[in-house]
Design an enzyme around this catalytic site. Structure first.
Site, PDB file in Angstrom:
ATOM      1  N   SER A  54      41.542  43.981  37.659  1.00  0.00           N
ATOM      2  CA  SER A  54      42.323  44.861  38.519  1.00  0.00           C
ATOM      3  C   SER A  54      43.528  44.106  39.054  1.00  0.00           C
ATOM      4  O   SER A  54      43.742  42.927  38.747  1.00  0.00           O
ATOM      5  CB  SER A  54      41.464  45.358  39.688  1.00  0.00           C
ATOM      6  OG  SER A  54      41.098  44.281  40.530  1.00  0.00           O
ATOM      7  N   LYS A  55      44.313  44.765  39.891  1.00  0.00           N
ATOM      8  CA  LYS A  55      45.538  44.168  40.421  1.00  0.00           C
ATOM      9  C   LYS A  55      45.273  42.883  41.198  1.00  0.00           C
ATOM     10  O   LYS A  55      46.126  41.999  41.241  1.00  0.00           O
ATOM     11  CB  LYS A  55      46.257  45.181  41.336  1.00  0.00           C
ATOM     12  CG  LYS A  55      46.887  46.347  40.588  1.00  0.00           C
ATOM     13  CD  LYS A  55      47.590  47.287  41.547  1.00  0.00           C
ATOM     14  CE  LYS A  55      48.244  48.456  40.810  1.00  0.00           C
ATOM     15  NZ  LYS A  55      48.909  49.380  41.745  1.00  0.00           N
ATOM     16  N   ARG A  56      44.111  42.784  41.805  1.00  0.00           N
ATOM     17  CA  ARG A  56      43.850  41.582  42.614  1.00  0.00           C
ATOM     18  C   ARG A  56      43.726  40.333  41.746  1.00  0.00           C
ATOM     19  O   ARG A  56      43.787  39.207  42.258  1.00  0.00           O
ATOM     20  CB  ARG A  56      42.589  41.761  43.450  1.00  0.00           C
ATOM     21  CG  ARG A  56      41.294  41.786  42.672  1.00  0.00           C
ATOM     22  CD  ARG A  56      40.093  41.886  43.602  1.00  0.00           C
ATOM     23  NE  ARG A  56      38.835  41.918  42.873  1.00  0.00           N
ATOM     24  CZ  ARG A  56      38.304  43.001  42.360  1.00  0.00           C
ATOM     25  NH1 ARG A  56      38.941  44.167  42.485  1.00  0.00           N
ATOM     26  NH2 ARG A  56      37.153  42.967  41.714  1.00  0.00           N
ATOM     27  N   ASN A  66      48.385  42.978  35.155  1.00  0.00           N
ATOM     28  CA  ASN A  66      47.443  43.717  34.327  1.00  0.00           C
ATOM     29  C   ASN A  66      48.107  44.558  33.253  1.00  0.00           C
ATOM     30  O   ASN A  66      47.420  45.229  32.477  1.00  0.00           O
ATOM     31  CB  ASN A  66      46.588  44.649  35.196  1.00  0.00           C
ATOM     32  CG  ASN A  66      45.580  43.882  36.011  1.00  0.00           C
ATOM     33  OD1 ASN A  66      44.804  43.102  35.464  1.00  0.00           O
ATOM     34  ND2 ASN A  66      45.599  44.068  37.316  1.00  0.00           N
ATOM     35  N   GLY A 107      45.893  39.686  39.397  1.00  0.00           N
ATOM     36  CA  GLY A 107      47.238  39.340  38.926  1.00  0.00           C
ATOM     37  C   GLY A 107      47.801  40.425  38.036  1.00  0.00           C
ATOM     38  O   GLY A 107      47.480  41.611  38.180  1.00  0.00           O
TER      39      GLY A 107
END
Length: 488
Positions: A255-257, A261, A259
Protein backbone atom coordinates in the site's frame (compact mmCIF):
# COMPACT_ATOMS: atom_id res chain seq x y z
CA UNK A 1 -7.67 -16.65 -33.40
CA UNK A 2 -5.00 -18.74 -31.71
CA UNK A 3 -5.87 -21.73 -29.53
CA UNK A 4 -4.62 -20.00 -26.35
CA UNK A 5 -6.01 -16.59 -25.49
CA UNK A 6 -5.36 -14.57 -22.34
CA UNK A 7 -6.36 -11.06 -21.39
CA UNK A 8 -5.39 -8.08 -19.29
CA UNK A 9 -8.45 -6.08 -18.32
CA UNK A 10 -7.63 -2.92 -16.35
CA UNK A 11 -10.04 -0.18 -15.32
CA UNK A 12 -9.02 3.33 -16.46
CA UNK A 13 -9.75 4.87 -13.06
CA UNK A 14 -6.21 5.71 -11.95
CA UNK A 15 -2.50 4.95 -12.39
CA UNK A 16 -1.49 1.31 -12.87
CA UNK A 17 -0.61 -0.33 -9.57
CA UNK A 18 2.41 -2.61 -9.25
CA UNK A 19 0.09 -5.57 -8.69
CA UNK A 20 -1.91 -4.87 -11.83
CA UNK A 21 1.23 -4.53 -13.91
CA UNK A 22 2.54 -7.84 -12.54
CA UNK A 23 -0.75 -9.40 -13.69
CA UNK A 24 -0.31 -7.92 -17.17
CA UNK A 25 3.27 -9.19 -17.25
CA UNK A 26 2.36 -12.76 -16.28
CA UNK A 27 -0.32 -12.86 -18.98
CA UNK A 28 2.18 -11.54 -21.51
CA UNK A 29 4.89 -14.02 -20.47
CA UNK A 30 2.45 -16.93 -20.59
CA UNK A 31 1.26 -15.97 -24.08
CA UNK A 32 4.77 -15.42 -25.41
CA UNK A 33 6.09 -18.64 -23.91
CA UNK A 34 3.25 -20.66 -25.41
CA UNK A 35 3.97 -19.22 -28.85
CA UNK A 36 0.65 -19.47 -30.72
CA UNK A 37 -1.25 -17.40 -28.20
CA UNK A 38 -2.98 -14.03 -28.11
CA UNK A 39 -2.96 -11.35 -25.41
CA UNK A 40 -6.09 -9.22 -25.43
CA UNK A 41 -6.22 -5.79 -23.80
CA UNK A 42 -9.76 -5.06 -22.62
CA UNK A 43 -10.69 -1.79 -20.96
CA UNK A 44 -13.22 -2.27 -18.17
CA UNK A 45 -14.72 1.22 -18.00
CA UNK A 46 -18.23 0.63 -16.66
CA UNK A 47 -17.42 2.82 -13.64
CA UNK A 48 -18.48 5.90 -15.60
CA UNK A 49 -17.86 8.37 -12.77
CA UNK A 50 -14.16 7.44 -12.40
CA UNK A 51 -13.09 6.16 -15.83
CA UNK A 52 -11.29 8.67 -18.05
CA UNK A 53 -9.68 8.73 -21.49
CA UNK A 54 -6.53 10.12 -19.89
CA UNK A 55 -6.13 7.06 -17.66
CA UNK A 56 -6.79 4.77 -20.64
CA UNK A 57 -3.95 6.48 -22.52
CA UNK A 58 -1.86 6.10 -19.38
CA UNK A 59 -2.45 2.33 -19.47
CA UNK A 60 -1.22 2.09 -23.07
CA UNK A 61 1.85 4.18 -22.32
CA UNK A 62 2.91 2.26 -19.23
CA UNK A 63 2.44 -1.15 -20.85
CA UNK A 64 4.47 -0.05 -23.88
CA UNK A 65 7.18 1.43 -21.64
CA UNK A 66 7.56 -1.84 -19.75
CA UNK A 67 7.74 -3.78 -23.01
CA UNK A 68 4.38 -5.56 -22.90
CA UNK A 69 2.79 -5.91 -26.35
CA UNK A 70 -0.81 -6.99 -26.92
CA UNK A 71 -2.46 -8.48 -30.00
CA UNK A 72 -5.99 -7.07 -29.77
CA UNK A 73 -7.45 -4.06 -27.98
CA UNK A 74 -9.29 -0.77 -28.32
CA UNK A 75 -6.32 0.81 -30.08
CA UNK A 76 -5.62 -2.15 -32.39
CA UNK A 77 -9.02 -3.63 -33.03
CA UNK A 78 -9.58 -7.35 -33.53
CA UNK A 79 -12.20 -9.97 -34.38
CA UNK A 80 -14.14 -9.92 -31.10
CA UNK A 81 -14.48 -6.21 -30.32
CA UNK A 82 -15.45 -3.76 -29.15
CA UNK A 83 -12.76 -3.95 -26.47
CA UNK A 84 -14.20 -1.31 -24.14
CA UNK A 85 -16.96 -2.51 -21.85
CA UNK A 86 -18.82 0.78 -22.19
CA UNK A 87 -19.31 -0.07 -25.86
CA UNK A 88 -20.68 -3.56 -25.13
CA UNK A 89 -23.78 -2.64 -23.11
CA UNK A 90 -26.22 -4.04 -25.69
CA UNK A 91 -24.38 -7.37 -25.50
CA UNK A 92 -24.75 -7.48 -21.73
CA UNK A 93 -28.44 -6.64 -21.98
CA UNK A 94 -29.06 -9.64 -24.26
CA UNK A 95 -27.50 -12.09 -21.82
CA UNK A 96 -29.16 -10.40 -18.86
CA UNK A 97 -32.56 -10.90 -20.44
CA UNK A 98 -31.71 -14.55 -21.10
CA UNK A 99 -30.99 -15.09 -17.40
CA UNK A 100 -34.21 -13.34 -16.39
CA UNK A 101 -36.31 -15.29 -18.91
CA UNK A 102 -34.85 -18.60 -17.75
CA UNK A 103 -35.40 -17.86 -14.05
CA UNK A 104 -31.79 -17.31 -13.01
CA UNK A 105 -32.17 -13.59 -12.21
CA UNK A 106 -34.76 -11.16 -10.89
CA UNK A 107 -35.29 -7.49 -10.12
CA UNK A 108 -34.63 -6.39 -6.52
CA UNK A 109 -36.17 -3.23 -5.04
CA UNK A 110 -34.71 -3.44 -1.54
CA UNK A 111 -33.65 -0.15 0.01
CA UNK A 112 -30.21 0.30 1.65
CA UNK A 113 -31.94 0.19 5.04
CA UNK A 114 -33.61 -3.13 4.23
CA UNK A 115 -30.33 -4.61 3.00
CA UNK A 116 -28.58 -3.53 6.18
CA UNK A 117 -31.36 -5.08 8.28
CA UNK A 118 -30.97 -8.33 6.35
CA UNK A 119 -27.26 -8.46 7.12
CA UNK A 120 -27.80 -7.66 10.79
CA UNK A 121 -30.44 -10.38 11.05
CA UNK A 122 -28.07 -12.93 9.53
CA UNK A 123 -25.30 -12.01 11.96
CA UNK A 124 -27.66 -12.24 14.92
CA UNK A 125 -28.58 -15.73 13.75
CA UNK A 126 -24.92 -16.69 13.78
CA UNK A 127 -24.62 -16.58 9.99
CA UNK A 128 -22.42 -14.50 7.69
CA UNK A 129 -23.75 -11.13 6.44
CA UNK A 130 -25.91 -11.99 3.42
CA UNK A 131 -28.94 -10.92 1.42
CA UNK A 132 -32.07 -12.82 2.34
CA UNK A 133 -33.46 -13.08 -1.20
CA UNK A 134 -36.81 -11.56 -0.24
CA UNK A 135 -37.34 -9.96 -3.69
CA UNK A 136 -37.22 -13.35 -5.41
CA UNK A 137 -40.85 -13.85 -4.45
CA UNK A 138 -42.42 -10.43 -5.07
CA UNK A 139 -45.98 -10.49 -6.40
CA UNK A 140 -46.92 -8.64 -9.58
CA UNK A 141 -48.82 -6.16 -7.39
CA UNK A 142 -45.74 -5.42 -5.26
CA UNK A 143 -43.62 -4.94 -8.37
CA UNK A 144 -46.17 -2.52 -9.89
CA UNK A 145 -46.28 -0.56 -6.63
CA UNK A 146 -42.48 -0.24 -6.43
CA UNK A 147 -42.30 0.82 -10.07
CA UNK A 148 -45.04 3.43 -9.53
CA UNK A 149 -43.07 4.80 -6.57
CA UNK A 150 -40.01 5.13 -8.83
CA UNK A 151 -38.04 2.97 -6.42
CA UNK A 152 -34.52 2.21 -7.73
CA UNK A 153 -33.83 -1.44 -8.50
CA UNK A 154 -31.01 -3.81 -9.35
CA UNK A 155 -30.89 -7.22 -11.01
CA UNK A 156 -29.78 -10.10 -8.82
CA UNK A 157 -28.53 -13.52 -9.85
CA UNK A 158 -29.88 -16.43 -7.80
CA UNK A 159 -27.10 -18.07 -5.81
CA UNK A 160 -28.01 -21.62 -4.79
CA UNK A 161 -27.73 -22.38 -1.09
CA UNK A 162 -25.03 -24.75 0.12
CA UNK A 163 -23.80 -25.87 -3.26
CA UNK A 164 -20.11 -26.78 -3.40
CA UNK A 165 -18.42 -24.93 -6.24
CA UNK A 166 -15.11 -26.51 -7.23
CA UNK A 167 -12.37 -25.67 -9.70
CA UNK A 168 -8.74 -26.62 -10.28
CA UNK A 169 -6.53 -23.55 -10.10
CA UNK A 170 -3.36 -23.80 -12.20
CA UNK A 171 -1.33 -22.28 -9.35
CA UNK A 172 -3.25 -22.92 -6.13
CA UNK A 173 -4.54 -26.40 -6.93
CA UNK A 174 -8.02 -27.71 -6.15
CA UNK A 175 -10.38 -25.19 -4.55
CA UNK A 176 -13.89 -25.76 -3.20
CA UNK A 177 -16.18 -23.01 -1.90
CA UNK A 178 -19.63 -23.35 -0.35
CA UNK A 179 -22.07 -21.08 -2.18
CA UNK A 180 -23.61 -20.18 1.18
CA UNK A 181 -20.51 -18.08 1.92
CA UNK A 182 -20.99 -15.84 -1.15
CA UNK A 183 -23.34 -13.36 0.53
CA UNK A 184 -26.63 -14.42 -1.02
CA UNK A 185 -28.05 -13.55 -4.42
CA UNK A 186 -25.53 -11.30 -6.12
CA UNK A 187 -26.13 -8.09 -8.02
CA UNK A 188 -25.28 -8.43 -11.72
CA UNK A 189 -26.80 -5.12 -12.92
CA UNK A 190 -26.72 -1.95 -10.84
CA UNK A 191 -29.44 0.65 -10.52
CA UNK A 192 -27.59 2.84 -13.05
CA UNK A 193 -28.23 0.07 -15.61
CA UNK A 194 -24.54 -0.87 -15.78
CA UNK A 195 -23.29 -4.45 -15.36
CA UNK A 196 -21.25 -5.46 -12.34
CA UNK A 197 -17.77 -6.87 -12.70
CA UNK A 198 -18.68 -10.53 -12.12
CA UNK A 199 -21.36 -10.47 -14.81
CA UNK A 200 -19.58 -8.49 -17.51
CA UNK A 201 -16.32 -10.40 -17.16
CA UNK A 202 -18.05 -13.73 -17.80
CA UNK A 203 -19.74 -12.47 -20.96
CA UNK A 204 -16.56 -10.81 -22.25
CA UNK A 205 -14.22 -13.73 -21.50
CA UNK A 206 -16.61 -16.17 -23.20
CA UNK A 207 -17.24 -14.09 -26.32
CA UNK A 208 -13.56 -13.16 -26.65
CA UNK A 209 -12.54 -16.81 -26.50
CA UNK A 210 -10.38 -16.45 -23.38
CA UNK A 211 -8.91 -19.83 -22.50
CA UNK A 212 -6.83 -18.90 -19.44
CA UNK A 213 -7.62 -16.25 -16.83
CA UNK A 214 -4.44 -15.24 -15.00
CA UNK A 215 -5.09 -12.72 -12.24
CA UNK A 216 -4.31 -11.86 -8.64
CA UNK A 217 -5.53 -14.09 -5.84
CA UNK A 218 -7.74 -11.32 -4.52
CA UNK A 219 -10.10 -12.59 -7.25
CA UNK A 220 -10.34 -16.11 -5.84
CA UNK A 221 -13.56 -15.12 -4.06
CA UNK A 222 -15.03 -13.90 -7.37
CA UNK A 223 -14.32 -17.13 -9.24
CA UNK A 224 -17.18 -19.24 -7.75
CA UNK A 225 -19.64 -16.43 -8.46
CA UNK A 226 -18.48 -16.31 -12.05
CA UNK A 227 -18.63 -20.10 -12.38
CA UNK A 228 -22.30 -19.99 -11.38
CA UNK A 229 -22.98 -17.50 -14.18
CA UNK A 230 -20.98 -19.61 -16.66
CA UNK A 231 -23.12 -22.61 -15.71
CA UNK A 232 -26.42 -20.72 -15.98
CA UNK A 233 -25.55 -19.43 -19.45
CA UNK A 234 -24.25 -22.80 -20.64
CA UNK A 235 -20.73 -21.47 -21.21
CA UNK A 236 -17.55 -23.51 -20.78
CA UNK A 237 -15.40 -21.64 -18.26
CA UNK A 238 -11.73 -20.91 -18.92
CA UNK A 239 -8.89 -22.27 -16.81
CA UNK A 240 -8.03 -20.08 -13.82
CA UNK A 241 -4.63 -19.21 -12.37
CA UNK A 242 -4.53 -16.93 -9.35
CA UNK A 243 -1.13 -15.39 -8.66
CA UNK A 244 0.16 -14.83 -5.14
CA UNK A 245 -0.45 -11.47 -3.50
CA UNK A 246 2.34 -8.88 -3.38
CA UNK A 247 3.21 -7.79 0.17
CA UNK A 248 5.29 -4.97 1.57
CA UNK A 249 8.49 -5.64 3.56
CA UNK A 250 6.37 -5.91 6.75
CA UNK A 251 4.35 -8.69 5.04
CA UNK A 252 1.14 -6.68 4.92
CA UNK A 253 -0.67 -5.91 1.68
CA UNK A 254 1.35 -3.52 -0.47
CA UNK A 255 0.00 0.00 0.00
CA UNK A 256 0.98 3.67 -0.02
CA UNK A 257 2.62 3.39 3.39
CA UNK A 258 5.28 1.16 1.80
CA UNK A 259 6.27 3.88 -0.68
CA UNK A 260 5.70 4.09 -4.43
CA UNK A 261 3.09 1.68 -5.72
CA UNK A 262 2.50 2.81 -9.29
CA UNK A 263 4.57 1.99 -12.36
CA UNK A 264 4.61 5.66 -13.39
CA UNK A 265 6.33 6.63 -10.15
CA UNK A 266 9.21 4.27 -10.91
CA UNK A 267 9.40 5.40 -14.53
CA UNK A 268 9.56 9.04 -13.39
CA UNK A 269 12.39 8.31 -10.93
CA UNK A 270 14.48 6.75 -13.66
CA UNK A 271 14.09 3.03 -13.12
CA UNK A 272 14.83 1.25 -16.39
CA UNK A 273 11.99 -0.73 -17.99
CA UNK A 274 14.10 -3.85 -18.50
CA UNK A 275 15.04 -3.82 -14.81
CA UNK A 276 11.44 -3.46 -13.67
CA UNK A 277 10.38 -6.14 -16.18
CA UNK A 278 12.99 -8.48 -14.68
CA UNK A 279 12.06 -7.59 -11.09
CA UNK A 280 8.28 -7.95 -11.53
CA UNK A 281 8.70 -11.30 -13.27
CA UNK A 282 10.39 -12.62 -10.13
CA UNK A 283 7.55 -11.46 -7.85
CA UNK A 284 5.75 -14.78 -7.48
CA UNK A 285 7.72 -16.75 -10.07
CA UNK A 286 11.25 -18.10 -10.35
CA UNK A 287 13.19 -20.00 -13.02
CA UNK A 288 14.45 -23.50 -12.37
CA UNK A 289 18.07 -22.32 -12.08
CA UNK A 290 17.15 -19.50 -9.68
CA UNK A 291 18.80 -16.83 -11.83
CA UNK A 292 18.00 -13.22 -10.94
CA UNK A 293 19.38 -11.09 -13.77
CA UNK A 294 17.59 -12.25 -16.93
CA UNK A 295 16.84 -10.67 -20.28
CA UNK A 296 13.29 -10.39 -21.60
CA UNK A 297 13.83 -13.29 -24.01
CA UNK A 298 15.36 -15.44 -21.27
CA UNK A 299 12.38 -14.82 -18.99
CA UNK A 300 9.90 -15.66 -21.77
CA UNK A 301 11.77 -18.86 -22.56
CA UNK A 302 11.85 -19.98 -18.91
CA UNK A 303 8.36 -18.86 -17.85
CA UNK A 304 5.85 -21.44 -16.70
CA UNK A 305 2.87 -21.27 -14.36
CA UNK A 306 4.25 -24.47 -12.81
CA UNK A 307 7.00 -22.30 -11.32
CA UNK A 308 4.58 -19.69 -9.97
CA UNK A 309 4.56 -19.50 -6.18
CA UNK A 310 1.54 -20.08 -3.99
CA UNK A 311 3.10 -17.99 -1.24
CA UNK A 312 2.86 -14.18 -1.21
CA UNK A 313 5.69 -12.28 -2.88
CA UNK A 314 7.47 -9.52 -0.94
CA UNK A 315 8.21 -6.27 -2.77
CA UNK A 316 11.80 -5.66 -1.72
CA UNK A 317 12.81 -2.14 -2.77
CA UNK A 318 16.45 -2.86 -1.89
CA UNK A 319 16.49 -5.74 -4.34
CA UNK A 320 14.86 -3.60 -7.02
CA UNK A 321 17.45 -0.87 -6.45
CA UNK A 322 20.26 -3.42 -6.70
CA UNK A 323 18.83 -4.89 -9.89
CA UNK A 324 18.20 -1.50 -11.46
CA UNK A 325 21.76 -0.48 -10.57
CA UNK A 326 23.04 -3.49 -12.49
CA UNK A 327 21.10 -2.43 -15.57
CA UNK A 328 22.22 1.19 -15.21
CA UNK A 329 25.86 0.13 -15.12
CA UNK A 330 25.30 -1.90 -18.29
CA UNK A 331 23.69 1.05 -20.10
CA UNK A 332 25.57 3.51 -22.32
CA UNK A 333 26.13 6.90 -20.64
CA UNK A 334 24.20 8.63 -23.43
CA UNK A 335 21.03 6.81 -22.45
CA UNK A 336 21.41 7.63 -18.75
CA UNK A 337 22.30 11.24 -19.56
CA UNK A 338 19.11 11.65 -21.61
CA UNK A 339 17.06 10.21 -18.74
CA UNK A 340 18.86 12.49 -16.26
CA UNK A 341 18.08 15.71 -18.15
CA UNK A 342 14.58 16.26 -16.65
CA UNK A 343 15.89 15.75 -13.12
CA UNK A 344 18.83 18.09 -13.67
CA UNK A 345 16.55 20.73 -15.17
CA UNK A 346 14.12 20.38 -12.29
CA UNK A 347 16.91 21.15 -9.81
CA UNK A 348 18.20 24.03 -11.93
CA UNK A 349 21.61 22.51 -12.63
CA UNK A 350 21.20 22.62 -16.43
CA UNK A 351 19.03 24.28 -19.05
CA UNK A 352 18.31 23.63 -22.72
CA UNK A 353 21.79 24.86 -23.68
CA UNK A 354 23.64 22.05 -21.92
CA UNK A 355 26.43 20.38 -23.91
CA UNK A 356 25.17 16.79 -24.11
CA UNK A 357 28.60 15.41 -25.03
CA UNK A 358 30.01 16.94 -21.84
CA UNK A 359 27.01 15.70 -19.84
CA UNK A 360 27.49 12.15 -21.10
CA UNK A 361 31.08 12.19 -19.83
CA UNK A 362 29.96 13.59 -16.47
CA UNK A 363 27.24 10.94 -16.19
CA UNK A 364 29.72 8.19 -17.10
CA UNK A 365 31.89 9.26 -14.16
CA UNK A 366 29.14 8.71 -11.56
CA UNK A 367 26.60 6.24 -12.97
CA UNK A 368 28.43 3.32 -11.36
CA UNK A 369 27.15 4.37 -7.94
CA UNK A 370 23.43 5.06 -8.50
CA UNK A 371 20.39 2.81 -8.11
CA UNK A 372 18.01 4.89 -10.26
CA UNK A 373 18.49 7.90 -12.49
CA UNK A 374 16.99 10.53 -10.17
CA UNK A 375 19.80 9.72 -7.71
CA UNK A 376 22.36 11.04 -10.19
CA UNK A 377 21.61 14.66 -9.30
CA UNK A 378 23.63 14.64 -6.08
CA UNK A 379 26.85 13.05 -7.41
CA UNK A 380 26.69 15.35 -10.47
CA UNK A 381 26.57 18.49 -8.31
CA UNK A 382 30.36 18.41 -8.13
CA UNK A 383 30.45 19.67 -11.72
CA UNK A 384 28.24 22.73 -11.15
CA UNK A 385 28.86 26.04 -9.39
CA UNK A 386 31.79 28.43 -9.10
CA UNK A 387 32.18 27.85 -5.36
CA UNK A 388 32.14 24.67 -3.27
CA UNK A 389 32.38 24.18 0.48
CA UNK A 390 33.51 21.08 2.39
CA UNK A 391 30.40 18.93 2.76
CA UNK A 392 31.21 17.64 6.25
CA UNK A 393 33.73 17.75 9.11
CA UNK A 394 35.89 15.07 7.50
CA UNK A 395 36.29 17.15 4.34
CA UNK A 396 36.89 20.35 6.31
CA UNK A 397 39.65 18.63 8.29
CA UNK A 398 41.46 17.70 5.08
CA UNK A 399 41.90 21.37 4.18
CA UNK A 400 43.35 22.15 7.61
CA UNK A 401 46.32 19.80 7.21
CA UNK A 402 49.84 21.20 7.09
CA UNK A 403 51.04 22.26 3.64
CA UNK A 404 47.59 22.35 2.01
CA UNK A 405 47.71 26.08 1.24
CA UNK A 406 51.02 25.79 -0.58
CA UNK A 407 49.82 22.66 -2.43
CA UNK A 408 46.68 24.35 -3.70
CA UNK A 409 48.53 27.53 -4.60
CA UNK A 410 51.01 25.55 -6.69
CA UNK A 411 48.18 23.56 -8.30
CA UNK A 412 46.49 26.85 -9.22
CA UNK A 413 49.67 28.08 -10.88
CA UNK A 414 49.99 24.90 -12.93
CA UNK A 415 46.37 25.17 -14.07
CA UNK A 416 46.94 28.76 -15.15
CA UNK A 417 50.09 27.79 -17.08
CA UNK A 418 48.65 24.72 -18.80
CA UNK A 419 47.79 24.91 -22.47
CA UNK A 420 44.95 22.38 -22.14
CA UNK A 421 43.10 21.12 -19.09
CA UNK A 422 42.63 17.62 -20.42
CA UNK A 423 43.21 14.04 -19.27
CA UNK A 424 46.93 14.25 -20.07
CA UNK A 425 47.28 17.33 -17.86
CA UNK A 426 45.28 15.63 -15.11
CA UNK A 427 47.65 12.66 -15.15
CA UNK A 428 50.88 14.69 -15.27
CA UNK A 429 49.98 17.46 -12.83
CA UNK A 430 50.11 15.20 -9.78
CA UNK A 431 53.62 14.03 -10.64
CA UNK A 432 54.66 17.69 -10.90
CA UNK A 433 53.00 18.51 -7.58
CA UNK A 434 54.67 15.53 -5.92
CA UNK A 435 58.07 16.79 -7.04
CA UNK A 436 57.33 20.39 -6.10
CA UNK A 437 55.82 19.79 -2.64
CA UNK A 438 57.15 16.44 -1.50
CA UNK A 439 53.59 15.32 -0.72
CA UNK A 440 52.25 11.99 -1.92
CA UNK A 441 49.29 9.63 -1.60
CA UNK A 442 46.23 10.96 0.22
CA UNK A 443 48.16 13.99 1.43
CA UNK A 444 48.54 14.99 -2.21
CA UNK A 445 45.26 13.89 -3.79
CA UNK A 446 42.73 14.49 -1.01
CA UNK A 447 43.18 18.27 -0.51
CA UNK A 448 42.77 18.85 -4.27
CA UNK A 449 39.68 16.61 -4.35
CA UNK A 450 38.06 18.48 -1.46
CA UNK A 451 39.03 21.89 -2.86
CA UNK A 452 37.46 21.06 -6.22
CA UNK A 453 34.41 19.03 -5.14
CA UNK A 454 33.88 19.62 -1.41
CA UNK A 455 33.87 15.83 -0.96
CA UNK A 456 36.29 13.16 0.18
CA UNK A 457 34.96 10.56 -2.22
CA UNK A 458 33.89 10.49 -5.85
CA UNK A 459 35.16 9.87 -9.38
CA UNK A 460 38.88 9.72 -10.14
CA UNK A 461 40.56 13.12 -10.24
CA UNK A 462 41.85 12.36 -13.74
CA UNK A 463 38.17 12.34 -14.76
CA UNK A 464 36.99 15.27 -12.66
CA UNK A 465 39.65 17.80 -13.67
CA UNK A 466 38.99 17.82 -17.46
CA UNK A 467 35.20 17.90 -16.86
CA UNK A 468 35.46 20.92 -14.56
CA UNK A 469 37.69 22.86 -16.96
CA UNK A 470 40.08 25.74 -16.31
CA UNK A 471 37.61 28.46 -15.32
CA UNK A 472 35.68 26.41 -12.79
CA UNK A 473 38.84 24.98 -11.25
CA UNK A 474 40.39 28.42 -10.82
CA UNK A 475 37.19 29.87 -9.39
CA UNK A 476 36.95 27.14 -6.79
CA UNK A 477 40.65 27.29 -5.91
CA UNK A 478 40.56 31.05 -5.46
CA UNK A 479 37.63 30.70 -3.08
CA UNK A 480 39.30 28.00 -1.00
CA UNK A 481 42.68 29.78 -0.95
CA UNK A 482 40.98 32.95 0.21
CA UNK A 483 39.33 31.06 3.03
CA UNK A 484 42.57 29.35 4.03
CA UNK A 485 44.54 32.62 3.98
CA UNK A 486 42.17 34.03 6.57
CA UNK A 487 43.05 31.15 8.87
CA UNK A 488 46.82 31.45 8.48
Amino acid sequence: MNDIRVRFAPSPTGPIHIGNMRTALFNYLFAKHEGKADLILRIEDTDVTRSTVEYEEYIYRELEWLGIEWDEGPDKGGPVGPYRQSQRLDIYQRYLQKLIDEGFAYRCYCTPEELEADKEQAVKAGDIPRYSGKCRHLSHEEIRRFEAEGRPSVIRFIVPDHEMIAFDDLIKGHIEIDSHTLGGDMIIFRSDNMPTYNFAVVIDDHLMGITHVIRGDDHVANTPKQLLIYKALGFTPPLFAHTAMILGPDRTKLSKRHGDNYIGQYRHKGYLPEALFNFLALLGWSPEDEREIMSKDEIISAFSLNRASRSPAVFDIDKLNWMNGVYIRQSPPGRIAALAVPHLKETGLIDDNVDMRWLEKAVASVQEGISYVAEIVEPLRIYFGNVVEPENDEAAAVLKAQGVYDLLQRFKELVEQAQNIDETFAKEVFNQLKNDTGLKGKSLFMPIRVALTGRCHGPEMVTIIPLLGRNLILSRLEHILSRLSEDI
